[in-house]
Design an enzyme around this catalytic site. Structure first.
Site, PDB file in Angstrom:
ATOM      1  N   HIS A  74      -3.636   6.144   3.269  1.00 24.72           N
ATOM      2  CA  HIS A  74      -4.409   4.953   2.905  1.00 24.72           C
ATOM      3  C   HIS A  74      -3.866   3.704   3.579  1.00 24.72           C
ATOM      4  CE1 HIS A  74      -6.000   1.757   0.235  1.00 24.72           C
ATOM      5  NE2 HIS A  74      -7.012   2.595   0.042  1.00 24.72           N
ATOM      6  N   ASP A  96       0.844  -1.193   0.000  1.00 26.06           N
ATOM      7  CA  ASP A  96       0.000   0.000   0.000  1.00 26.06           C
ATOM      8  C   ASP A  96       0.888   1.256   0.000  1.00 26.06           C
ATOM      9  OD1 ASP A  96      -2.312   1.829   0.736  1.00 26.06           O
ATOM     10  OD2 ASP A  96      -3.282  -0.114   0.957  1.00 26.06           O
ATOM     11  N   SER A 150     -11.346  -0.964   0.008  1.00 22.37           N
ATOM     12  CA  SER A 150     -10.007  -0.869   0.604  1.00 22.37           C
ATOM     13  C   SER A 150     -10.046  -1.149   2.093  1.00 22.37           C
ATOM     14  CB  SER A 150      -9.431   0.536   0.386  1.00 22.37           C
ATOM     15  OG  SER A 150      -9.011   0.724  -0.933  1.00 22.37           O
TER      16      SER A 150
END
Length: 876
Positions: A204, A147, A524
């Site tokens: 994220h 990620d 996600s």
């Protein structure tokens, strides 16, 4: 070019004989790295042999990354050789352009981080009981997060008793023990500058890691947690593999390198909260993923956030035969500001550009805007306001996004003198609105809009009362499949997504520099939840099953759910096998294989299927077989050529006959059951309804866990599903003048390639196609070859389904500009040349239907353009 004797001997020894396949990327040419390719070698060819072969063919290249499990490399080609040529070289199996994957957008929630309900998601999945009763934490299990990195200093990633977390390269006793930064802060896809520090600067990856394994944080720690919060597996060991810079995209060359390093570091599970849109499974990430799983790992990936686009949009990263594609469910509750009307309080979500609690005077009463037929208007036509006085009032409009976005609605209402605007969401929930700065705008739930409209009809003078502080509400859609979660099936009619995790309104860690905590939504968020569940299962069983075995267990024991407000079960094309139930997965004593049944379409219908039920308990068990039908999805109810963004739900159910209704299975033994399916009697085959359901085995023993497998199928001939969006007038032939502008042409307009205006073909696909092509014919209808697009490269190869809109709300389409270049065949090694023969030519766009044999034109949807194209041999 001839190989030297030395290279010839190497080639012969390695059996470098057959040509490979080039897989052109057609989604968007800006989504690829210029002159960058991923090359997969033949199985018994090594790096040295393959690179010698490239050099012997005068290919000047720079190695970007090398892969051992994948058996290949990513290269930048300096000598002008294209992917078609590389694929022809001895020893090459597959070639892909390096494709860019964007950081999934952070979908911020309207829920506040101090809302106790934000941490209630573990009650949906049995994780709360697994934590309390079984004391499972994921300890000893390694999970790799591929990620944006992890803000490892965050206290959520600290060991118990420590004030902050650390990374093993710079500290001791660290939970983030493995990792690497493959790209650097400034990377956006083109120029990686790797280093050893995988700390997150985007957010994220930190949020993903917190969901997966964030630990409980002491209230004295800074920043203070908004409430007690803990991830699924709060003692896992992390691997942080950073593939994104602080913003921008990542190439799949980097993603493959991260996957292999995670494997080499001994990760038990890899989480990939990323994806590249509708596709087939034959992509580098899926291929490597299946190889890693075959070596004993597990891989979970997001199914995608394209739920508003409708069918066929499940994302590519989890399409491997052994991988898990994870859909999303919404958290149950939310805390919102509200507006009371007619005695009932309704939650609302302020628009992004207003972003304030709405506070209007009592004189600002409600006024609905109606169309001529009496239905609530969408507010897109400014003329609709001419017949209604809205000055100083709050306008109520319908939230259909077909004609315009929220900004246009806001402008129209404001110009008419309205004090504010409420937008009724369709079909349900609270929509995210962009809105306009300074103008009060909020979305309300669908039922709220109906209730407010009914109250207004009773008394138009009813006052609106705006709350002074937020309150807790059960939200439309809570505990059900998320509206944003992508629908399947994939391009081969395989059952994807596989199952789901909580992904809507999820509280988790966020980089310390950005506040420390955030509530976000997306697949996600659901994917790391499932990755954490894998860690709990591995710890509970003290063994490490392969990823496909874990997928089977979690699919067998998932909770089959309904859409919000529905009494029937949601389609398996939306929820897969259902919402993960970790408690059931750990305690079940039964399994069913295979973990899904693909019935395909009516033409290829698999009428008879065998399943195996295994009793993994210590005593003989009797099972009752049953069938639970699910909603049928009709994406083509009006013979439309582009699938509906929200499919019509129909009560058209398949039937299942079991070879036995009950079966007694001794401990440790397996029974095989024959299932005989019949397609739904209801449902129009010409509208291609997508039906599904669940085959269930329920143990007789009290408290035993029932297990199931989903099935999916399409009624009708999939070869007749429309591919091109002819409803929108596509494919369409326009004129391109060289300055990025496209012009309409009259039906009798004649192109001359010696002029500056070139033909540009616009396409939009509503379904996958195994083979897309733009074909050239002369004035006698003789086939000439395949057009080579000046802006996109060769015009043949597979294509996934296109989305409905671009990010800016405009209609999505692809443009193919032809400047006279072509190839005679689909041989990837053929170099495109100019059409040299003078004459008049026509272009035909063709797309092969799914599951067809590929005979042209029988198995293709074709569109011929009448505009002649003159070639003089002097085209520019």
């Amino acid at each position: 070019m001839k190989l030297t004797a030395t290279i010839l001997s190497v080639v012969a020894a390695a059996s470098l004989v057959s040509a490979g396949t080039f897989h052109p990327h057609k989604i968007n040419p800006h989504d690829t790295i210029s002159n960058g390719y991923i090359i997969q070698y033949d199985d018994n060819v090594n790096h040295a042999q393959a690179q010698n072969s490239l050099k012997s063919h005068k290919v000047d290249f720079k190695v970007r990354n090398q892969y051992n499990v994948f058996n290949g490399a990513a290269v930048t080609v300096k000598s002008g050789h294209k992917g078609e040529e590389l694929a022809k070289l001895p020893g090459v199996k597959n070639v892909w352009p390096i494709t860019l994957y964007s950081i999934p957008k952070l979908q911020k929630s309207n829920m506040k981080s101090n809302d106790p309900a934000a941490a209630s998601l573990h009650t949906m999945t049995g994780v709360d009981i697994v934590h309390k009763k079984y004391k499972l934490t994921g300890k000893g299990v390694k999970v790799g997060v591929i990620d944006t990195g992890i803000d490892y200093k965050h206290p959520s990633f600290a060991v118990p008793g420590a004030k902050e977390g650390c990374f093993a390269r710079y500290g001791k006793n660290c939970r983030v023990k493995y990792g690497w930064d493959f790209v650097g802060d400034d990377y956006t896809g083109e120029d990686p500058k790797p280093d050893s520090d995988p700390r997150d600067c985007g957010g994220h990856g930190t949020h993903v890691a917190g969901i997966l394994g964030g630990g409980a944080v002491d209230s004295k720690t800074s920043p203070k947690p908004p409430q007690p919060f803990v991830g699924v597996a709060p003692e896992v060991t992390f691997g942080a593999y950073r593939i994104f810079g602080c913003k921008g995209s990542a190439g799949d060359d980097v993603i493959l390198a991260a996957m292999e390093l995670a494997f080499n570091d001994g990760m038990d599970v890899i989480n990939m909260s990323l994806g590249g849109g509708s596709a087939y499974k034959n992509n580098p990430i899926s291929i490597l993923g299946d190889k890693l799983i075959a070596h004993g790992m597990a891989l979970v990936a997001s199914a995608g956030n394209a739920g508003s686009d409708g069918a066929w949009m499940v994302s590519d990263a989890g399409l491997g035969d052994l991988a898990s594609s994870i859909a999303s469910f919404d958290n149950i509750y939310g805390i919102y500001d509200s507006v009371s009307y007619g005695g009932a309080a309704h939650p609302y979500s302020p628009s992004e550009n207003y972003n304030n609690r709405i506070d209007l005077p009592a004189s600002a009463t409600l006024v609905p805007i109606f169309e001529k037929d009496g239905s609530l208007s969408d507010g897109c036509d400014p003329n609709i306001y001419k017949s209604t006085d809205v000055k100083g009032k709050v306008v109520l409009v319908f939230g259909d996004l077909t004609r315009c976005k929220s900004g246009a609605r806001g402008v129209n209402a404001k110009d008419a003198g309205a004090a504010g605007i409420l937008v009724q969401t369709t079909p349900f929930g609270l929509a995210g609105l962009a809105g306009n700065p300074g103008f009060p705008m909020g979305s309300i739930e669908n039922k709220a809009g109906n209730d407010m409209l009914a109250a207004w009809k009773k008394d138009p003078k009813t006052r609106l009362v705006w709350s002074k502080k937020p309150s807790n509400f059960l939200i439309e859609g809570g505990g059900a499949p998320s509206d944003f979660s992508s629908f399947g099936l994939d391009g081969d009619l395989r059952s994807k997504p596989d199952f789901a995790g909580p992904g809507g309104n999820i509280l988790s860690a966020f980089p310390l520099a950005k506040g420390g905590y955030a509530i976000l939504s997306g697949t996600s968020m659901s994917s790391p939840y499932v990755a954490g569940a894998h860690a709990l299962y591995i710890q509970a069983k003290k063994s490490k099953p392969r990823g496909d075995k874990l997928r089977q267990i979690f699919k067998n024991t998932a909770t089959i759910a309904s859409n919000f407000g529905s009494k029937t079960k949601a389609s398996a094309a939306k929820q897969g096998a259902g919402l993960i139930n970790v408690l059931s997965a750990i305690t079940t004593k039964t399994s069913i294989f295979p973990d899904h049944i693909d019935l395909l379409d009516s033409t290829h219908f698999k009428k008879t299927v065998k399943i195996s039920i295994k009793n993994e308990g210590k005593h003989t068990e009797t099972y009752t077989l049953s069938h639970i039908p699910a909603d049928t999805l009709n994406s083509y109810p009006n013979k439309n050529t582009f699938p509906l963004g929200t499919p019509v739900i129909e009560a058209a159910y398949a039937t299942v006959k079991f070879s036995v209704d009950k079966v007694k299975i001794p401990a440790g033994k397996t029974a095989k059951i024959t299932l005989t399916f019949k397609e739904p009697k209801k449902g129009d085959a010409s509208e291609f309804p997508l039906y599904s359901g669940y085959v269930v085995a329920t143990p007789k023993t009290k408290g035993g866990v029932a297990v199931h497998v989903p099935y999916t199928g399409v009624k009708g001939d999939i070869a007749k599903v429309p591919i091109f969006d002819t409803d929108s007038g596509l494919p369409l032939l326009l004129a391109y003048d060289g300055d990025d502008s496209l012009e309409d042409v009259t039906p009798d307009y004649q192109f001359n390639l010696s002029s500056t205006k070139l033909p540009a073909i616009l396409t939009r696909l509503g379904s996958h196609t195994p083979e897309f092509s733009i074909r050239i014919f002369d004035d006698k209808k003789n086939f000439v070859g395949y057009a080579h697009s000046a802006n996109r490269g060769q015009s043949f190869g597979w294509l996934g389904r296109d989305p409905t809109y671009n990010d800016d709300g405009s209609l999505y389409f692809n443009a193919w500009i032809w400047d006279g270049m072509y190839t005679k065949t689909m041989d990837p090694s053929e170099t495109p040349v100019l059409v040299s023969k003078h004459g008049v030519y026509n272009l035909v766009v063709a797309a092969q239907h799914k599951l067809s044999k590929g005979a042209y034109p029988k198995d293709f949807e074709t569109h011929e353009f009448s505009n002649p194209i003159v070639i003089t041999g002097q085209q520019k």
